[in-house]
Design a protein around this motif. Structure first.
Motif, PDB file in Angstrom:
ATOM      1  N   UNK A 255      29.313  13.192  36.478  1.00 52.67           N
ATOM      2  CA  UNK A 255      30.602  12.654  36.048  1.00 52.67           C
ATOM      3  C   UNK A 255      31.715  13.616  36.447  1.00 52.67           C
ATOM      4  N   UNK A 256      32.957  13.122  36.342  1.00 46.68           N
ATOM      5  CA  UNK A 256      34.112  13.968  36.608  1.00 46.68           C
ATOM      6  C   UNK A 256      34.273  14.987  35.480  1.00 46.68           C
ATOM      7  N   UNK A 257      34.275  16.249  35.831  1.00 38.66           N
ATOM      8  CA  UNK A 257      34.487  17.310  34.840  1.00 38.66           C
ATOM      9  C   UNK A 257      34.856  18.599  35.542  1.00 38.66           C
TER      10      UNK A 257
ATOM     11  N   UNK B 208      25.041   1.150  42.282  1.00 40.66           N
ATOM     12  CA  UNK B 208      24.686   2.001  41.141  1.00 40.66           C
ATOM     13  C   UNK B 208      25.958   2.348  40.379  1.00 40.66           C
ATOM     14  N   UNK B 209      25.863   2.645  39.085  1.00 41.90           N
ATOM     15  CA  UNK B 209      27.063   2.983  38.324  1.00 41.90           C
ATOM     16  C   UNK B 209      27.507   4.435  38.471  1.00 41.90           C
ATOM     17  N   UNK B 210      26.830   5.199  39.304  1.00 41.20           N
ATOM     18  CA  UNK B 210      27.285   6.556  39.630  1.00 41.20           C
ATOM     19  C   UNK B 210      27.205   6.729  41.135  1.00 41.20           C
ATOM     20  N   UNK B 211      27.925   7.716  41.649  1.00 38.23           N
ATOM     21  CA  UNK B 211      27.990   7.941  43.091  1.00 38.23           C
ATOM     22  C   UNK B 211      26.776   8.760  43.516  1.00 38.23           C
ATOM     23  N   UNK B 212      25.692   8.060  43.841  1.00 38.83           N
ATOM     24  CA  UNK B 212      24.433   8.726  44.153  1.00 38.83           C
ATOM     25  C   UNK B 212      24.415   9.351  45.546  1.00 38.83           C
ATOM     26  N   UNK B 213      25.269   8.876  46.431  1.00 36.65           N
ATOM     27  CA  UNK B 213      25.285   9.353  47.819  1.00 36.65           C
ATOM     28  C   UNK B 213      26.726   9.670  48.222  1.00 36.65           C
ATOM     29  N   UNK B 214      27.280  10.754  47.688  1.00 37.20           N
ATOM     30  CA  UNK B 214      28.692  11.060  47.945  1.00 37.20           C
ATOM     31  C   UNK B 214      28.999  11.156  49.431  1.00 37.20           C
TER      32      UNK B 214
ATOM     33  N   UNK C  91      34.518  13.187  29.622  1.00 35.15           N
ATOM     34  CA  UNK C  91      34.825  12.691  30.967  1.00 35.15           C
ATOM     35  C   UNK C  91      35.326  11.254  30.931  1.00 35.15           C
ATOM     36  N   UNK C  92      36.274  10.899  31.798  1.00 36.92           N
ATOM     37  CA  UNK C  92      36.722   9.504  31.860  1.00 36.92           C
ATOM     38  C   UNK C  92      35.621   8.549  32.289  1.00 36.92           C
ATOM     39  N   UNK C  93      34.562   9.054  32.914  1.00 36.17           N
ATOM     40  CA  UNK C  93      33.492   8.173  33.374  1.00 36.17           C
ATOM     41  C   UNK C  93      32.741   7.511  32.220  1.00 36.17           C
ATOM     42  N   UNK C  94      32.662   8.156  31.071  1.00 39.30           N
ATOM     43  CA  UNK C  94      32.019   7.543  29.913  1.00 39.30           C
ATOM     44  C   UNK C  94      33.003   6.770  29.035  1.00 39.30           C
ATOM     45  N   UNK C  95      34.300   6.913  29.285  1.00 41.40           N
ATOM     46  CA  UNK C  95      35.343   6.065  28.688  1.00 41.40           C
ATOM     47  C   UNK C  95      35.306   6.025  27.166  1.00 41.40           C
ATOM     48  N   UNK C  96      35.049   7.171  26.532  1.00 41.30           N
ATOM     49  CA  UNK C  96      35.032   7.209  25.080  1.00 41.30           C
ATOM     50  C   UNK C  96      36.385   6.774  24.509  1.00 41.30           C
TER      51      UNK C  96
ATOM     52  N   UNK D 284      23.832  21.108  27.301  1.00 42.69           N
ATOM     53  CA  UNK D 284      25.050  21.739  27.794  1.00 42.69           C
ATOM     54  C   UNK D 284      26.028  20.715  28.349  1.00 42.69           C
ATOM     55  N   UNK D 285      25.524  19.657  28.933  1.00 45.92           N
ATOM     56  CA  UNK D 285      26.387  18.681  29.586  1.00 45.92           C
ATOM     57  C   UNK D 285      26.931  17.611  28.648  1.00 45.92           C
ATOM     58  N   UNK D 286      26.319  17.426  27.488  1.00 40.89           N
ATOM     59  CA  UNK D 286      26.719  16.336  26.592  1.00 40.89           C
ATOM     60  C   UNK D 286      28.204  16.373  26.231  1.00 40.89           C
ATOM     61  N   UNK D 287      28.776  17.526  25.808  1.00 41.41           N
ATOM     62  CA  UNK D 287      30.218  17.508  25.489  1.00 41.41           C
ATOM     63  C   UNK D 287      31.084  17.184  26.701  1.00 41.41           C
ATOM     64  N   UNK D 288      30.690  17.669  27.880  1.00 44.04           N
ATOM     65  CA  UNK D 288      31.458  17.369  29.089  1.00 44.04           C
ATOM     66  C   UNK D 288      31.387  15.888  29.428  1.00 44.04           C
TER      67      UNK D 288
END
Length: 275
Positions: A196-198, A237-243, A22-27, A14-18
């Motif tokens: 990611x941002x979505x 880390x490359x993601x915000x693990x502790x917002x 998302x700009x976080x994956x920078x496709x 379900x999350x793959x298209x999002x």
């Protein structure tokens, strides 16, 4: 045990298209710049070294941004994942960028049967992969089966200490709330979002995961016939693990705003299969 694969596959499908949108994956940057590399791969370039000409496999490759990045560095890459929806995004990225990468759908534990044994120079496993597997020793056996003698494992992963922490408390305190060591029973999470941002809303919100202590990972690899050649711990880390407790740096990594040296958030490990 509940079928964790079915539960987690629904979550990732379900999350793959999002994630791809998302700009976080920078496709979009992959499409615009044939030299662009994912932030995850760029972070480890000093440790990765020259991979040109190597036959590599990226286990649990998700939507393929790291896989395509390794291809752009000259490796002959195959990506493997259990999520068909993730692989659809990965194949689309490869097609649109002209990357000659094969993507195969299979559970990571079945990789030797699907890909063959002893044929790879490089096994790459990127960030946020091992936590979805219940048995790290079985994973280490898969890595050993895939590698030729002298072949190399390259792993960057979330640090198990990070995996023990609860969300930051209002006063900034970080509390240990979850297992550090691998346990038979999974950690069961039920959250509406993703990392990611979505703006997407998801229906499949439950996931099952496991923590694996650093010693457990290293010992599993040694027992499977690999020798450790590098281990580096990182305070980012490359993601915000502790917002709420972190800030982002110029390289896109997140670290604690207050005394970041208190916490290892990720690690990079390399090992070679004995000859």
């Amino acid at each position: 045990m509940t079928d964790y694969r079915t539960i987690n596959r629904a979550n990732w499908d379900e999350r793959a298209p999002a994630h791809a949108a998302s700009p976080d994956y920078a496709v979009d940057r992959f499409l615009a710049d044939p030299g662009y590399l994912s932030e995850v791969v760029r972070f480890d370039l000093p440790r990765l070294g020259d991979v040109a000409g190597l036959r590599g496999v990226h286990l649990q490759c998700h939507i393929g941004t790291d896989t395509v990045s390794l291809h752009r560095l000259g490796a002959r890459m195959t990506g493997l994942d259990f999520s068909g929806a993730s692989l659809a995004q990965a194949r689309a990225l490869a097609d649109r960028t002209g990357a000659a990468v094969d993507f195969l759908e299979a559970d990571v534990y079945d990789a030797p049967e699907v890909l063959g044994r002893g044929g790879f120079d490089l096994v790459y496993t990127g960030i946020g992969a091992l936590c979805w597997l219940p048995d790290v020793r079985r994973w280490a056996g898969v890595v050993a089966d895939l590698l030729r003698p002298g072949g190399r494992l390259f792993l960057r992963e979330g640090h198990p200490m990070l995996g023990t922490l609860d969300d930051p408390r209002p006063d900034g305190t970080l509390a240990v709330a979850h297992p550090y060591f691998e346990r038979p029973e999974p950690l069961v999470w039920d959250g509406p979002g993703t990392y990611v941002q979505t703006e997407e809303t998801f229906r499949h919100t439950v996931s099952h995961s496991w923590n694996h202590g650093l010693g457990e990972v290293v010992t599993a690899l040694l027992d499977a016939g690999l020798d450790l050649t590098m281990l580096a711990e990182h305070d980012s880390a490359p993601w915000d693990a502790l917002p709420g407790a972190t800030v982002r740096d110029a390289a896109g990594e997140w670290r604690l705003a207050d005394r970041p040296w208190r916490l290892a958030q990720t690690y990079t490990l390399q090992a070679r299969r004995r000859g």
